[in-house]
Design an enzyme around this catalytic site. Structure first.
Site, PDB file in Angstrom:
ATOM      1  N   HIS A   1       0.838  -1.195   0.000  1.00 28.44           N
ATOM      2  CA  HIS A   1       0.000   0.000   0.000  1.00 28.44           C
ATOM      3  C   HIS A   1       0.883   1.260   0.000  1.00 28.44           C
ATOM      4  O   HIS A   1       0.690   2.161  -0.818  1.00 28.44           O
ATOM      5  CB  HIS A   1      -0.906  -0.041   1.241  1.00 28.44           C
ATOM      6  CG  HIS A   1      -1.642   1.230   1.534  1.00 28.44           C
ATOM      7  ND1 HIS A   1      -3.008   1.337   1.392  1.00 28.44           N
ATOM      8  CD2 HIS A   1      -1.222   2.439   1.973  1.00 28.44           C
ATOM      9  CE1 HIS A   1      -3.376   2.563   1.725  1.00 28.44           C
ATOM     10  NE2 HIS A   1      -2.316   3.252   2.090  1.00 28.44           N
ATOM     11  N   GLU A   2       1.884   1.269   0.905  1.00 25.69           N
ATOM     12  CA  GLU A   2       2.770   2.438   0.988  1.00 25.69           C
ATOM     13  C   GLU A   2       3.570   2.602  -0.300  1.00 25.69           C
ATOM     14  O   GLU A   2       3.829   3.722  -0.728  1.00 25.69           O
ATOM     15  CB  GLU A   2       3.710   2.328   2.195  1.00 25.69           C
ATOM     16  CG  GLU A   2       3.013   2.314   3.558  1.00 25.69           C
ATOM     17  CD  GLU A   2       2.095   3.498   3.792  1.00 25.69           C
ATOM     18  OE1 GLU A   2       2.362   4.587   3.249  1.00 25.69           O
ATOM     19  OE2 GLU A   2       1.086   3.335   4.515  1.00 25.69           O
TER      20      GLU A   2
ATOM     21  N   ASP B   1      -5.578   8.779   4.077  1.00 28.15           N
ATOM     22  CA  ASP B   1      -5.624   8.989   2.622  1.00 28.15           C
ATOM     23  C   ASP B   1      -6.924   9.680   2.198  1.00 28.15           C
ATOM     24  O   ASP B   1      -6.914  10.568   1.349  1.00 28.15           O
ATOM     25  CB  ASP B   1      -5.497   7.650   1.893  1.00 28.15           C
ATOM     26  CG  ASP B   1      -4.138   7.013   2.152  1.00 28.15           C
ATOM     27  OD1 ASP B   1      -3.194   7.753   2.477  1.00 28.15           O
ATOM     28  OD2 ASP B   1      -4.034   5.781   2.031  1.00 28.15           O
TER      29      ASP B   1
ATOM     30  N   HIS C   1       1.776   4.677  -2.770  1.00 26.02           N
ATOM     31  CA  HIS C   1       1.994   6.120  -2.595  1.00 26.02           C
ATOM     32  C   HIS C   1       3.375   6.528  -3.121  1.00 26.02           C
ATOM     33  O   HIS C   1       3.526   7.532  -3.805  1.00 26.02           O
ATOM     34  CB  HIS C   1       1.943   6.496  -1.105  1.00 26.02           C
ATOM     35  CG  HIS C   1       0.592   6.319  -0.466  1.00 26.02           C
ATOM     36  ND1 HIS C   1      -0.546   6.887  -0.969  1.00 26.02           N
ATOM     37  CD2 HIS C   1       0.221   5.653   0.656  1.00 26.02           C
ATOM     38  CE1 HIS C   1      -1.574   6.575  -0.178  1.00 26.02           C
ATOM     39  NE2 HIS C   1      -1.136   5.817   0.806  1.00 26.02           N
TER      40      HIS C   1
HETATM   41 ZN    ZN Z   1      -2.182   5.248   2.472  1.00 25.83          ZN
END
Ligand code: ZN
Length: 368
Positions: free
Chosen positions: A59-60, A161, A63
């Site tokens: 997930h990171e 987020d 980003h």
């Molecule tokens: Zn996030």
């Protein structure tokens, strides 16, 4: 981040783990073991938690890769018990870019959940009568976890987020500072609402309360950071540095420091060598505590802090303030580029006063 250890480096971004995260693993394993589930159940719990956090890392990286696409450096990702934090060198200021960076994390979890779902679909097609919803197995739990991560991260509570998406959307219609304040207030309001609801219903969930507290603090911090950036925009270090200050020679004693402290408003004193070069900083805090311990005739060089970070008069003020806040020195020396001569001191109080004067003058200009 203090107390974190490097796990590995992937595509130029360090993945770190915070010490408290290892405590969480130990807790989960110990809990399973103590409930009489045996070693294999404890190991299975650890394997599942590790896989859960692998999804957090992915997930990171969503980003991180999106931010890189806009030329933003992304030095590291740190795993905490409440999730991951990707450190971006700066936040994208274009609303459309922030939107893409914010959405890219949850998008990774959507892809993982969809892939698992597709895998179950194929398995069911090949084995008629197979119903994965009744299985309760590893992959099913993992799919639910990823769906949860999407829902949780998209809660519009800044700095989650979803809150960043909200700020980006607001910023399309108003200035960045106002957009941040609005998004931060909504985040803080939601956190308060959940906390109050828990208190009224006497269903105190410690982890949820911790998350509410975290959101409340982080939203306030981020809003304050943006307000500072807005206030110091187009300002340089020379606009806000202290130029009338006293210094100490290297052979000075604590008694000399006390004398300077009591005769003026200055609290922290640079210690300079005979050529005017910076040797260290005697802070008020260190001076007072050393006075009780070592007595007034102790030399200041034994007590001063090294304060190796310095800045120059032409540096962007907001950038220098970030460096000052990150260092453990209350004042940052401002050195002349080239010669290294000490020209001024950057302190939080002086910058605060400069900004107040600046704001008052802006108001005057606005009203006349
Ligand atoms: Zn996030």
């Amino acid at each position: 981040m203090k107390w974190s250890f490097r796990l590995f480096t992937l595509a130029g971004t360090e993945v770190r783990v915070h010490a408290t995260f290892l405590l969480l693993l130990l807790f989960v394993a110990g809990d399973g073991f103590l409930r009489g589930q045996g070693i294999s159940a404890a190991l299975e719990s650890i394997l599942f938690i590790t896989t859960m956090f692998a999804c957090v890392v992915l997930h990171e990286f969503g980003h991180v890769l999106a931010a890189r696409g806009y030329g933003i450096r992304t030095p590291d990702i740190t795993l905490l018990p409440i999730g991951g934090v990707a450190r971006l060198e700066r936040m994208p200021r274009k609303p459309s870019e922030e939107l893409v960076v914010a959405v890219s994390g949850p998008l990774v979890n959507v892809i993982i959940a969809a892939a698992i779902y597709l895998g179950f679909g194929i398995t069911a097609a090949l084995n008629p009568g197979y119903n994965f919803l009744k299985s309760g197995g590893f992959f099913e739990k993992l799919m639910v976890w990823n769906a949860f991560m999407v829902a949780f991260n998209l809660i519009p509570a800044f700095p989650m987020d979803g809150g960043r998406v909200l700020r980006a959307v607001f910023a399309m219609f108003m200035d960045y500072g106002t957009a941040t304040r609005r998004a931060a207030s909504i985040g803080q309001g939601l956190a308060m609402l959940v906390a109050v609801y828990m208190l009224l219903n006497a269903t105190l969930h410690p982890m949820l309360l911790l998350i509410c507290f975290f959101i409340f603090m982080a939203a306030g911090q981020e809003a304050a950071g943006v307000a500072q950036q807005e206030a110091t925009r187009n300002m340089r270090v020379r606009d806000a540095m202290l130029t009338d200050f006293r210094t100490l020679p290297p052979d000075a004693t604590l008694r000399d420091g006390v004398e300077l402290l009591l005769t003026g408003a200055q609290q922290d004193f640079p210690v300079l060598d005979s050529h005017g070069g910076m040797q260290g900083m005697l802070t008020r805090h260190d001076l007072i505590s050393a006075l009780a311990e070592k007595g007034p005739s102790a030399p200041v060089v034994e007590v001063m802090r090294p304060c190796p970070d310095s800045t120059s008069p032409g540096t962007d003020l907001s950038q220098a303030l970030d460096a000052l806040n990150a260092s453990d020195c209350p004042a940052m020396p401002v050195l002349e580029p080239g010669s290294g001569r000490l020209l001024g001191l950057l302190t939080a109080e002086n910058v605060g006063e400069t900004l107040m004067v600046h704001a008052a003058l802006m108001k005057l200009r606005g009203s006349s």
